[in-house]
Write a protein that holds these residues in place. Structure first.
Motif, PDB file in Angstrom:
ATOM      1  N   VAL A 169     -41.132   2.945 -21.352  1.00  0.00           N
ATOM      2  CA  VAL A 169     -40.202   1.843 -21.077  1.00  0.00           C
ATOM      3  C   VAL A 169     -40.133   0.896 -22.270  1.00  0.00           C
ATOM      4  O   VAL A 169     -39.046   0.448 -22.673  1.00  0.00           O
ATOM      5  N   GLU A 170     -41.301   0.570 -22.854  1.00  0.00           N
ATOM      6  CA  GLU A 170     -41.309  -0.307 -24.027  1.00  0.00           C
ATOM      7  C   GLU A 170     -40.547   0.323 -25.193  1.00  0.00           C
ATOM      8  O   GLU A 170     -39.751  -0.337 -25.870  1.00  0.00           O
ATOM      9  N   VAL A 171     -40.804   1.613 -25.415  1.00  0.00           N
ATOM     10  CA  VAL A 171     -40.121   2.308 -26.515  1.00  0.00           C
ATOM     11  C   VAL A 171     -38.627   2.395 -26.247  1.00  0.00           C
ATOM     12  O   VAL A 171     -37.800   2.218 -27.156  1.00  0.00           O
ATOM     13  N   GLU A 172     -38.258   2.651 -24.991  1.00  0.00           N
ATOM     14  CA  GLU A 172     -36.834   2.723 -24.651  1.00  0.00           C
ATOM     15  C   GLU A 172     -36.157   1.372 -24.851  1.00  0.00           C
ATOM     16  O   GLU A 172     -35.030   1.295 -25.351  1.00  0.00           O
ATOM     17  N   LYS A 173     -36.855   0.299 -24.480  1.00  0.00           N
ATOM     18  CA  LYS A 173     -36.314  -1.044 -24.695  1.00  0.00           C
ATOM     19  C   LYS A 173     -36.146  -1.328 -26.185  1.00  0.00           C
ATOM     20  O   LYS A 173     -35.106  -1.846 -26.625  1.00  0.00           O
ATOM     21  N   ALA A 174     -37.183  -0.980 -26.981  1.00  0.00           N
ATOM     22  CA  ALA A 174     -37.082  -1.181 -28.429  1.00  0.00           C
ATOM     23  C   ALA A 174     -35.990  -0.308 -29.029  1.00  0.00           C
ATOM     24  O   ALA A 174     -35.257  -0.739 -29.930  1.00  0.00           O
ATOM     25  N   CYS A 175     -35.868   0.923 -28.526  1.00  0.00           N
ATOM     26  CA  CYS A 175     -34.824   1.830 -29.026  1.00  0.00           C
ATOM     27  C   CYS A 175     -33.438   1.282 -28.718  1.00  0.00           C
ATOM     28  O   CYS A 175     -32.533   1.325 -29.565  1.00  0.00           O
TER      29      CYS A 175
END
Length: 501
Positions: A169-175
């Motif tokens: 989720v964090e990576v998807e948000k950053a992406c």
């Protein structure tokens, strides 16, 4: 399409261990009790009379006579050497009694009893019971341990899946953030390139105005305020272009950094998604699944396996690097907007100053042209007056000719036609001479005035030519500054267009 697995059930759905059927059926005796019974049986064999054996393990007394080993069998005879051997070795040494053709007896009674005791020996049965109990107990413990281990591993897999999902989720948000930043920065880059292209118009306008003003006549080729403002405008356009090109280079470099961060975070997101799907697949498996099979070498760590601390550090570092790149890009976009607005405002203010300088120059030139035209009208009027004066002077000189002729004729008549004594210097003769002298002086004066009038007329004609040239020059200057430069500068872009909007 099934929703992605985000939570996991806390209750354990593994089948409970059965203790009453199949391999899990509990034995009637414990392993300790079975071991004690085996030891008691061995002691009973070692002490046939029952001394020292526990009362619960003693066998019932045997009332049969103890065989002596030399029972008389009338059908059996000793061997050739006279000795009888009933042992199994007797058949090999030749000491076993020979069996005649009428008898089937081959073994002694003692051997027969030993054979029966050996056949009826319960040691194998007891050992089988022990083995059965141990095997069932081991299976129960094994399946219990396996179930416990699977339950613990399921919990570990659930926790790992939660961790992966959290980082996913964090990576998807950053992406998503870096993707939006790349798109926004690309829009700003196109805006900056548009502003750079728009700068070509002010530069062309300033250059065109300078070229047009260079076509003025020589008296008006002066470095006036409008000329200086146009030169300042050209220099300002060059400075703004250099600043925009530097900013464009910075934006392109930041764009490369953003794309690299986006590629890395997308790659990490793909890894997280694959890992999460793998963990979800593992959680969905159970011993009854159809897709499980033996996988040789599955217990080995992979070549690219890293410690858990490195995984945490890598996830955190990837997100932080992506966020850092996004923040730098946002700061650069903020500075870009300020640069574009400031550059557009400077160019627009300079354009206004240039227009004001041109308007002042046009006003001054127009006023001067009006004065020149008035002066030209006065000069033309004076030329007309001078020409009329010259005509009058010439007519006056011509009129003086008649008076001169009259006076000279009278004097000539008096000099030639008076006889001897009558030719005297009387008052009429002196008066005629004075008249001739005065007429001559008057004609000389009139001729001088005529020459002066003609000279003044020539000067007025030259003045007229100069005034006409000056008026033509001023009119051309007015045409260049007011008409042509005004028309060209009417296409000057606005501040919003210069800012790239």
């Amino acid at each position: 399409m099934a929703a992605p697995l985000t939570t996991f059930a806390e209750d354990d759905k593994c089948t409970k261990v059965c203790n009453d059927i199949g391999a899990f059926k509990k034995a009637a005796k414990s392993p300790e009790k079975a071991s004690e019974e085996v030891k008691a049986a061995e002691l009973a064999k070692a002490q046939p009379d029952g001394r020292g054996a526990p009362p619960e393990t003693q066998d019932p007394p045997d009332n049969r006579p103890v065989p002596s080993g030399v029972e008389h069998l009338p059908s059996l005879k000793p061997a050739a050497d006279g000795k009888v051997d009933w042992t199994p070795l007797g058949a090999m040494t030749g000491t076993r009694p020979a069996v005649n053709k009428y008898s089937i007896s081959r073994y002694s009674l003692n051997e027969w009893r030993n054979h029966n005791e050996h056949i009826l020996d319960p040691e194998v049965i007891n050992e089988s019971n022990i083995v059965d109990y141990n095997a069932k107990t081991s299976m129960m413990q094994a399946f219990g341990n396996i179930d416990k281990q699977q339950s613990e591993n399921n919990k570990r897999l659930k926790q790992k899946a939660r961790d992966i999902f959290r980082w996913k989720v964090e990576v998807e948000k950053a992406c998503k953030g870096i993707t939006e930043e790349v798109e926004t920065l690309e829009i700003e880059r196109q805006r900056l390139k548009g502003a750079t292209r728009v700068l070509m118009l002010p530069e062309a306008i300033s250059k065109e105005c300078l070229d047009l003003r260079s076509n003025r006549f020589e008296p008006d080729l002066v470095a006036d305020a409008a000329e200086q403002e146009l030169i300042k405008e050209m220099n300002l356009v060059g400075e703004v272009r250099a600043n925009l090109m530097t900013t464009l280079d910075n934006i392109e470099a930041q764009m490369a950094i953003n794309k690299a961060a986006k590629h890395k975070i997308e790659y990490d997101w793909c890894d997280k998604t694959m890992a999460y799907n793998a963990e979800a697949t593992n959680l969905s498996l159970n011993p009854k699944s159809n897709t499980i099979m033996f996988r040789p070498g599955a217990t080995k760590f992979g070549d690219n396996t890293a410690p858990l601390e490195y995984w945490e550090f890598f996830c955190r570092e990837t997100v932080q690097n992506c966020e850092t790149a996004r923040q730098k890009s946002a700061d650069l976009r903020g500075s870009l907007n300020a640069i574009l607005v400031s550059g557009g405002r400077k160019l627009r203010n300079q354009a206004d100053r240039t227009d004001m300088a041109l308007a002042e120059t046009v006003a001054i030139t127009s006023e001067l042209c009006t004065k020149l035209e008035e002066t030209l009208l006065n000069t033309l009027q004076r030329i007309v007056d001078m020409e009329a004066l010259i005509d009058n002077l010439r007519q006056s000189v011509q009129k003086m000719d008649a008076a001169m002729k009259l006076a000279q004729t009278r004097l000539d008549n008096r000099n030639n036609w008076r006889p001897h004594g009558e030719s005297v210097r009387d008052q009429p003769h002196v008066g005629l001479i004075d008249e001739v002298r005065k007429i001559h002086e008057t004609v000389t004066s009139l001729l001088g005035q005529l020459r002066n009038a003609e000279r003044i007329r020539e000067d007025l004609m030259k003045k007229r030519i100069e005034l006409e040239k000056a008026i033509a020059s001023k009119r051309k200057t007015l045409n260049i500054d007011r008409e042509r430069c005004g028309m060209v500068r009417s296409h000057y872009p606005s501040a919003s267009e210069l800012a790239g909007f």
